[in-house]
Design a protein around this motif. Structure first.
Motif, PDB file in Angstrom:
ATOM      1  N   ARG A 270      43.788  42.692  44.696  1.00 18.48           N
ATOM      2  CA  ARG A 270      44.835  41.781  44.217  1.00 18.48           C
ATOM      3  C   ARG A 270      46.194  42.473  44.258  1.00 18.48           C
ATOM      4  O   ARG A 270      47.187  41.904  44.730  1.00 18.48           O
ATOM      5  CB  ARG A 270      44.530  41.333  42.788  1.00 18.48           C
ATOM      6  N   ALA A 293      52.266  36.659  41.165  1.00 18.00           N
ATOM      7  CA  ALA A 293      51.170  36.879  40.214  1.00 18.00           C
ATOM      8  C   ALA A 293      50.105  35.799  40.344  1.00 18.00           C
ATOM      9  O   ALA A 293      48.907  36.099  40.447  1.00 18.00           O
ATOM     10  CB  ALA A 293      51.725  36.915  38.788  1.00 18.00           C
ATOM     11  N   CYS A 296      48.024  35.877  43.475  1.00 16.94           N
ATOM     12  CA  CYS A 296      47.068  36.984  43.515  1.00 16.94           C
ATOM     13  C   CYS A 296      46.008  36.863  42.425  1.00 16.94           C
ATOM     14  O   CYS A 296      45.283  37.829  42.151  1.00 16.94           O
ATOM     15  CB  CYS A 296      47.801  38.315  43.398  1.00 16.94           C
ATOM     16  N   TYR A 298      46.322  36.187  39.080  1.00 17.87           N
ATOM     17  CA  TYR A 298      46.583  36.592  37.697  1.00 17.87           C
ATOM     18  C   TYR A 298      46.944  35.388  36.842  1.00 17.87           C
ATOM     19  O   TYR A 298      47.596  34.448  37.314  1.00 17.87           O
ATOM     20  CB  TYR A 298      47.704  37.628  37.638  1.00 17.87           C
ATOM     21  N   GLU A 301      52.353  36.359  34.329  1.00 21.36           N
ATOM     22  CA  GLU A 301      53.235  37.363  34.907  1.00 21.36           C
ATOM     23  C   GLU A 301      53.170  38.665  34.113  1.00 21.36           C
ATOM     24  O   GLU A 301      53.232  39.764  34.692  1.00 21.36           O
ATOM     25  CB  GLU A 301      54.676  36.838  34.937  1.00 21.36           C
ATOM     26  N   PHE A 304      50.022  40.634  35.023  1.00 19.12           N
ATOM     27  CA  PHE A 304      50.192  41.137  36.383  1.00 19.12           C
ATOM     28  C   PHE A 304      51.148  42.320  36.419  1.00 19.12           C
ATOM     29  O   PHE A 304      50.868  43.354  37.036  1.00 19.12           O
ATOM     30  CB  PHE A 304      50.709  40.009  37.285  1.00 19.12           C
TER      31      PHE A 304
END
Length: 342
Positions: A270, A293, A296, A298, A301, A304
């Motif tokens: 990630r 974020a 990927c 998450y 934020e 992440f």
């Protein structure tokens, strides 16, 4: 097929670090070395040779990798430690398109010139040296040749002129044509091009009797590919993977023990994907940290940013194009992962 279910149509997966956009020669050279270090340990042969012509483009075609590659003067080695730790059982077939490559191994040496094919077995040690070269490489799992009784290990470091027989000439023509049209081809066309390449290579290179081979665990290969294809899913984890592939936590952990476990592997994939986006390696306009974020996988934020800072030592907001060499290094890890997933 993955886990017995049909895969979605083959999407274009491409590694293209855009070395031409890196202005500094030394930075460009280091980025190239970091990208290729997952397969070979390389060193610059001559400080006087420019690194302006470095080029690397790799297509993941599911059943093989197709690499278009140009390099400056350097030497490279496939080391015993790489062979042992990676455990890949793949064949590199190269078509030299410019320059000269000198190969050295346990049983002697060979020289590949323009128009020559050379065969390299990634399960065997070798060294190469060039004053500058370009080539098309294809990386194919050895098992793809087994239906033809192939014994490619015996052809390690063999150099074969493409004009020495009609099948080799046909192979060269096909690879050159693939290079010209892969980027514009749709999924179905790429699939057909790959099928043709595998069939031609089996006929042109696989000779002799087959032998018993030691393959990587099929489950680990399928799972790694599943992770790459679903990196944006927030529920990607042990439970989803275990349910998808019918595995409990213990055997699943053993498959990823060298990576620190499944959760560690997913987290690193990630974050590597996030670094590529933030550094601009993936192209397109700069994205907000929150968008990266979520892309990927998450949930927030804040989570992440904390994970990103722990891995790279900087906040996501601080990452820009000056971080491309780090992102390219992550591409090198992705290249190795692709080879293992074939």
């Amino acid at each position: 097929m993955i886990g017995g279910l049909a895969e979605s149509p083959m999407t274009l997966r491409l590694i293209d670090p855009r070395f031409s956009e890196i202005e500094d020669d030394q930075v460009r050279l280091r980025a190239w070395q970091e990208l290729t270090s997952s397969l070979f340990v390389s060193s610059r042969a001559s400080a006087a040779m420019p690194a302006r012509d470095l080029f690397f483009r790799c297509y993941n075609l599911d059943r093989m990798l197709f690499l278009d590659h140009a390099a400056c003067a350097h030497s490279a080695e496939r080391t015993p430690s790489q062979i042992v730790t990676q455990g890949v059982d793949h064949i590199f077939i190269g078509l030299q398109t410019s320059g000269v490559t000198r190969l050295t191994g346990a049983n002697g040496g060979a020289v590949a010139r323009v128009g020559d094919f050379f065969v390299l077995d990634l399960a065997q040690r070798f060294q190469s040296e060039t004053d500058g070269m370009a080539a098309i490489h294809i990386c194919i799992p050895r098992r793809r040749f087994e239906g033809q009784g192939g014994r490619l290990s015996a052809r390690h470091m063999h150099v074969l002129p493409s004009n020495s027989n009609p099948l080799l000439k046909l192979t060269a023509d096909h690879l050159l044509n693939m290079r010209a049209c892969l980027r514009r081809a749709d999924a179905e066309q790429r699939n057909l091009l790959t099928s043709a390449a595998l069939a031609i290579c089996s006929a042109a290179f696989a000779e002799g009797e087959g032998s018993a081979l030691d393959y990587p665990a099929v489950a680990a290969i399928e799972i790694r590919q599943f992770i790459e294809d679903n990196i944006d899913r927030r529920d990607l984890g042990v439970e989803l993977i275990g349910s998808r592939f019918g595995l409990s936590r213990t055997p699943l952990y053993k498959l990823f023990e060298t990576d620190g476990g499944v959760a560690s592997y997913i987290r690193n994939r990630r974050l590597a994907h996030a670094m590529r986006i933030l550094a601009g390696v993936e192209g397109g306009p700069r994205q907000r940290v929150s968008s990266v974020a979520y892309a990927c996988g998450y949930q927030s934020e804040k989570i992440f940013s904390r994970a990103f800072r722990r891995r790279y030592g900087v906040n996501p907001r601080e990452v820009n194009r000056t971080f491309q060499s780090i992102a390219v290094r992550e591409k090198g890890a992705l290249l190795a992962s692709w080879i293992q997933s074939l």
